[in-house]
Design a protein around this motif. Structure first.
Motif, PDB file in Angstrom:
ATOM      1  N   ASP A 109      44.716  37.360  39.492  1.00  0.00           N
ATOM      2  CA  ASP A 109      45.696  38.265  40.103  1.00  0.00           C
ATOM      3  C   ASP A 109      47.072  38.087  39.466  1.00  0.00           C
ATOM      4  OD1 ASP A 109      43.831  39.291  41.941  1.00  0.00           O
ATOM      5  OD2 ASP A 109      44.159  37.585  43.284  1.00  0.00           O
ATOM      6  N   VAL A 110      47.798  39.195  39.408  1.00  0.00           N
ATOM      7  CA  VAL A 110      49.199  39.196  38.990  1.00  0.00           C
ATOM      8  C   VAL A 110      50.017  39.659  40.196  1.00  0.00           C
ATOM      9  CG1 VAL A 110      50.907  40.114  37.387  1.00  0.00           C
ATOM     10  CG2 VAL A 110      48.555  39.706  36.619  1.00  0.00           C
ATOM     11  N   PHE A 111      50.925  38.773  40.649  1.00  0.00           N
ATOM     12  CA  PHE A 111      51.691  39.042  41.880  1.00  0.00           C
ATOM     13  C   PHE A 111      53.102  39.530  41.537  1.00  0.00           C
ATOM     14  CE2 PHE A 111      48.610  35.709  42.850  1.00  0.00           C
ATOM     15  CZ  PHE A 111      47.942  36.258  43.937  1.00  0.00           C
ATOM     16  N   SER A 112      53.698  40.197  42.514  1.00  0.00           N
ATOM     17  CA  SER A 112      55.084  40.666  42.340  1.00  0.00           C
ATOM     18  C   SER A 112      56.088  39.532  42.503  1.00  0.00           C
ATOM     19  CB  SER A 112      55.382  41.782  43.349  1.00  0.00           C
ATOM     20  OG  SER A 112      55.192  41.304  44.693  1.00  0.00           O
ATOM     21  N   GLN A 113      55.685  38.470  43.222  1.00  0.00           N
ATOM     22  CA  GLN A 113      56.522  37.300  43.424  1.00  0.00           C
ATOM     23  C   GLN A 113      55.644  36.052  43.263  1.00  0.00           C
ATOM     24  OE1 GLN A 113      59.824  37.321  43.835  1.00  0.00           O
ATOM     25  NE2 GLN A 113      59.907  39.562  43.853  1.00  0.00           N
ATOM     26  N   PRO A 114      56.251  34.893  42.956  1.00  0.00           N
ATOM     27  CA  PRO A 114      55.454  33.668  42.812  1.00  0.00           C
ATOM     28  C   PRO A 114      55.008  33.117  44.161  1.00  0.00           C
ATOM     29  CG  PRO A 114      57.775  33.171  42.488  1.00  0.00           C
ATOM     30  CD  PRO A 114      57.675  34.658  42.606  1.00  0.00           C
ATOM     31  N   LEU A 116      51.449  33.536  47.032  1.00  0.00           N
ATOM     32  CA  LEU A 116      50.139  34.137  47.320  1.00  0.00           C
ATOM     33  C   LEU A 116      50.231  35.261  48.348  1.00  0.00           C
ATOM     34  CD1 LEU A 116      47.763  31.015  47.432  1.00  0.00           C
ATOM     35  CD2 LEU A 116      47.868  32.809  45.693  1.00  0.00           C
ATOM     36  N   LYS A 117      51.287  35.229  49.163  1.00  0.00           N
ATOM     37  CA  LYS A 117      51.464  36.267  50.171  1.00  0.00           C
ATOM     38  C   LYS A 117      52.141  37.514  49.626  1.00  0.00           C
ATOM     39  CE  LYS A 117      51.830  32.860  53.918  1.00  0.00           C
ATOM     40  NZ  LYS A 117      52.687  32.346  55.026  1.00  0.00           N
ATOM     41  N   ALA A 118      52.593  37.438  48.384  1.00  0.00           N
ATOM     42  CA  ALA A 118      53.268  38.588  47.784  1.00  0.00           C
ATOM     43  C   ALA A 118      52.232  39.651  47.406  1.00  0.00           C
ATOM     44  CB  ALA A 118      54.051  38.152  46.551  1.00  0.00           C
ATOM     45  N   GLY A 119      52.714  40.857  47.143  1.00  0.00           N
ATOM     46  CA  GLY A 119      51.818  41.947  46.785  1.00  0.00           C
ATOM     47  C   GLY A 119      51.190  41.736  45.415  1.00  0.00           C
ATOM     48  N   ARG A 120      49.938  42.168  45.293  1.00  0.00           N
ATOM     49  CA  ARG A 120      49.241  42.042  44.002  1.00  0.00           C
ATOM     50  C   ARG A 120      49.503  43.289  43.171  1.00  0.00           C
ATOM     51  NH1 ARG A 120      42.902  41.549  44.331  1.00  0.00           N
ATOM     52  NH2 ARG A 120      43.164  43.787  44.777  1.00  0.00           N
ATOM     53  N   ILE A 121      50.055  43.083  41.987  1.00  0.00           N
ATOM     54  CA  ILE A 121      50.368  44.216  41.104  1.00  0.00           C
ATOM     55  C   ILE A 121      49.114  44.712  40.402  1.00  0.00           C
ATOM     56  CG2 ILE A 121      51.731  44.938  39.117  1.00  0.00           C
ATOM     57  CD1 ILE A 121      53.769  42.810  39.815  1.00  0.00           C
ATOM     58  N   THR A 122      48.374  43.804  39.793  1.00  0.00           N
ATOM     59  CA  THR A 122      47.177  44.163  39.041  1.00  0.00           C
ATOM     60  C   THR A 122      46.321  42.904  38.846  1.00  0.00           C
ATOM     61  OG1 THR A 122      46.342  45.217  37.007  1.00  0.00           O
ATOM     62  CG2 THR A 122      48.252  43.777  36.796  1.00  0.00           C
ATOM     63  N   GLN A 123      45.261  43.048  38.090  1.00  0.00           N
ATOM     64  CA  GLN A 123      44.404  41.919  37.748  1.00  0.00           C
ATOM     65  C   GLN A 123      44.176  41.903  36.235  1.00  0.00           C
ATOM     66  OE1 GLN A 123      40.928  42.620  40.280  1.00  0.00           O
ATOM     67  NE2 GLN A 123      41.494  40.838  41.516  1.00  0.00           N
ATOM     68  N   VAL A 124      44.022  40.716  35.685  1.00  0.00           N
ATOM     69  CA  VAL A 124      43.695  40.558  34.263  1.00  0.00           C
ATOM     70  C   VAL A 124      42.323  39.882  34.153  1.00  0.00           C
ATOM     71  CG1 VAL A 124      46.032  40.531  33.365  1.00  0.00           C
ATOM     72  CG2 VAL A 124      45.066  38.434  34.273  1.00  0.00           C
ATOM     73  N   LEU A 125      41.637  40.152  33.056  1.00  0.00           N
ATOM     74  CA  LEU A 125      40.271  39.691  32.871  1.00  0.00           C
ATOM     75  C   LEU A 125      40.211  38.436  32.019  1.00  0.00           C
ATOM     76  CD1 LEU A 125      38.518  43.125  32.238  1.00  0.00           C
ATOM     77  CD2 LEU A 125      38.604  41.811  34.371  1.00  0.00           C
ATOM     78  N   TYR A 126      39.062  37.830  32.020  1.00  0.00           N
ATOM     79  CA  TYR A 126      38.792  36.625  31.228  1.00  0.00           C
ATOM     80  C   TYR A 126      39.105  36.872  29.753  1.00  0.00           C
ATOM     81  CZ  TYR A 126      36.091  32.862  29.078  1.00  0.00           C
ATOM     82  OH  TYR A 126      35.690  31.778  28.329  1.00  0.00           O
ATOM     83  N   GLY A 140      53.335  25.528  39.878  1.00  0.00           N
ATOM     84  CA  GLY A 140      52.032  26.144  40.089  1.00  0.00           C
ATOM     85  C   GLY A 140      51.988  27.613  39.716  1.00  0.00           C
ATOM     86  N   TYR A 141      53.160  28.193  39.358  1.00  0.00           N
ATOM     87  CA  TYR A 141      53.223  29.598  38.976  1.00  0.00           C
ATOM     88  C   TYR A 141      53.923  29.734  37.629  1.00  0.00           C
ATOM     89  CZ  TYR A 141      51.852  30.786  43.752  1.00  0.00           C
ATOM     90  OH  TYR A 141      51.171  30.890  44.935  1.00  0.00           O
ATOM     91  N   VAL A 142      53.666  30.852  36.958  1.00  0.00           N
ATOM     92  CA  VAL A 142      54.364  31.176  35.708  1.00  0.00           C
ATOM     93  C   VAL A 142      54.695  32.664  35.736  1.00  0.00           C
ATOM     94  CG1 VAL A 142      53.360  29.372  34.258  1.00  0.00           C
ATOM     95  CG2 VAL A 142      52.143  31.530  34.552  1.00  0.00           C
ATOM     96  N   ALA A 143      55.810  33.002  35.122  1.00  0.00           N
ATOM     97  CA  ALA A 143      56.176  34.405  34.956  1.00  0.00           C
ATOM     98  C   ALA A 143      55.534  34.917  33.674  1.00  0.00           C
ATOM     99  CB  ALA A 143      57.694  34.549  34.890  1.00  0.00           C
ATOM    100  N   VAL A 144      54.898  36.075  33.743  1.00  0.00           N
ATOM    101  CA  VAL A 144      54.128  36.572  32.595  1.00  0.00           C
ATOM    102  C   VAL A 144      54.478  38.026  32.308  1.00  0.00           C
ATOM    103  CG1 VAL A 144      52.200  35.010  33.066  1.00  0.00           C
ATOM    104  CG2 VAL A 144      52.179  37.303  34.049  1.00  0.00           C
ATOM    105  N   ARG A 145      54.205  38.423  31.062  1.00  0.00           N
ATOM    106  CA  ARG A 145      54.248  39.829  30.646  1.00  0.00           C
ATOM    107  C   ARG A 145      52.893  40.155  30.029  1.00  0.00           C
ATOM    108  NH1 ARG A 145      58.055  39.623  27.335  1.00  0.00           N
ATOM    109  NH2 ARG A 145      56.896  39.744  25.364  1.00  0.00           N
ATOM    110  N   ASP A 148      50.207  45.414  28.281  1.00  0.00           N
ATOM    111  CA  ASP A 148      50.682  46.781  28.498  1.00  0.00           C
ATOM    112  C   ASP A 148      52.126  46.824  28.977  1.00  0.00           C
ATOM    113  OD1 ASP A 148      50.323  45.725  30.989  1.00  0.00           O
ATOM    114  OD2 ASP A 148      48.819  47.178  31.652  1.00  0.00           O
ATOM    115  N   GLY A 149      52.802  45.667  28.986  1.00  0.00           N
ATOM    116  CA  GLY A 149      54.213  45.627  29.341  1.00  0.00           C
ATOM    117  C   GLY A 149      54.488  45.297  30.794  1.00  0.00           C
ATOM    118  N   ILE A 150      53.495  45.229  31.651  1.00  0.00           N
ATOM    119  CA  ILE A 150      53.702  44.903  33.061  1.00  0.00           C
ATOM    120  C   ILE A 150      54.116  43.434  33.186  1.00  0.00           C
ATOM    121  CG2 ILE A 150      52.561  44.667  35.303  1.00  0.00           C
ATOM    122  CD1 ILE A 150      50.792  47.002  34.576  1.00  0.00           C
ATOM    123  N   THR A 151      55.069  43.164  34.041  1.00  0.00           N
ATOM    124  CA  THR A 151      55.515  41.804  34.278  1.00  0.00           C
ATOM    125  C   THR A 151      55.199  41.396  35.708  1.00  0.00           C
ATOM    126  OG1 THR A 151      57.735  42.563  34.914  1.00  0.00           O
ATOM    127  CG2 THR A 151      57.379  41.988  32.594  1.00  0.00           C
ATOM    128  N   GLY A 152      55.025  40.098  35.905  1.00  0.00           N
ATOM    129  CA  GLY A 152      54.714  39.594  37.229  1.00  0.00           C
ATOM    130  C   GLY A 152      54.562  38.086  37.188  1.00  0.00           C
TER     131      GLY A 152
END
Length: 208
Positions: A109-114, A116-126, A140-145, A148-152
């Motif tokens: 899962d990719v969240f809008s905030q670091p 688990l209770k935050a909204g899920r923006i999208t999912q990435v695959l293996y 325990g969290y990292v900020a990612v891009r 396709d340019g989505i950040t979370g």
């Protein structure tokens, strides 16, 4: 009137006497004439004791093994040992640097905030690469891009710093999973399950 006795009658003494005068040889010993029995010569064909269908069945099994196992394995090994020049591939530069990490879960899962209770923006695959941003985040969290340019934000346990599996220069083929799920095994035969990936996962292959 007295009848004259014939000179020879069946069963008469003269007849027996005539038979005795014939010359008789002693019985022949078959061993003196049929000597081939001493040379392991047989009238009938010697049998090995094995059923007649065993040899054709063994030949059929051998052909099946060669066609469906040995030949594909030999071709795969040959392809794996070929150099980039032999396969028509040119050497490529590494596409990713130390800022890139790779997803190690079937999906993450990719969240809008670091959180688990935050909204899920999208999912990435293996095996999907993500770029790590330098934003300060809780442990325990990292900020990612994403590509396709989505950040979370993602959980650091869902990622690895090992990038060998996403560098095309180290492989010959690229595969995309088109089924709902596929198992990735450690070996082609009798391997152990590494992960079960979902549809759309991209994998790089060094032999097939």
């Amino acid at each position: 009137m007295r009848k004259s006795t014939p000179t020879f009658q069946k069963g008469s003494s003269d007849g027996r006497k005539g038979n005795k005068e014939r010359s008789w040889k002693s019985p022949r010993q078959v061993e003196n004439y049929w000597t081939f029995y001493k040379k392991d010569v047989y009238v009938s064909r010697r049998s090995s004791g094995l059923p007649g269908w065993l040899l054709p069945l063994s030949a059929l099994v051998l052909i099946v093994v060669l066609v469906f196992w040995a030949a594909p394995l030999a071709v795969s090994r040959l392809q794996a040992n070929q150099s980039p020049e032999d396969t028509g591939l040119t050497a490529q530069e590494w596409l990713y640097d130390e800022r890139t990490q790779v997803v190690v879960k079937p999906f993450a899962d990719v969240f809008s905030q670091p959180d688990l209770k935050a909204g899920r923006i999208t999912q990435v695959l293996y095996n999907e690469p993500v770029t790590i941003k330098s934003d300060p985040v809780p442990s325990g969290y990292v900020a990612v891009r994403l590509q396709d340019g989505i950040t979370g934000y993602m959980m650091s346990a869902d990622l690895t710093e090992l990038r060998d599996s996403i560098e095309p220069a180290g492989f010959i083929y690229k595969a995309v999973v088109i089924n709902s799920s596929k198992r990735v095994m450690s070996h082609a035969r009798k391997g152990t399950l590494i992960v079960e990936v979902m549809m759309g996962t991209e994998l790089y292959i060094d032999y097939r």
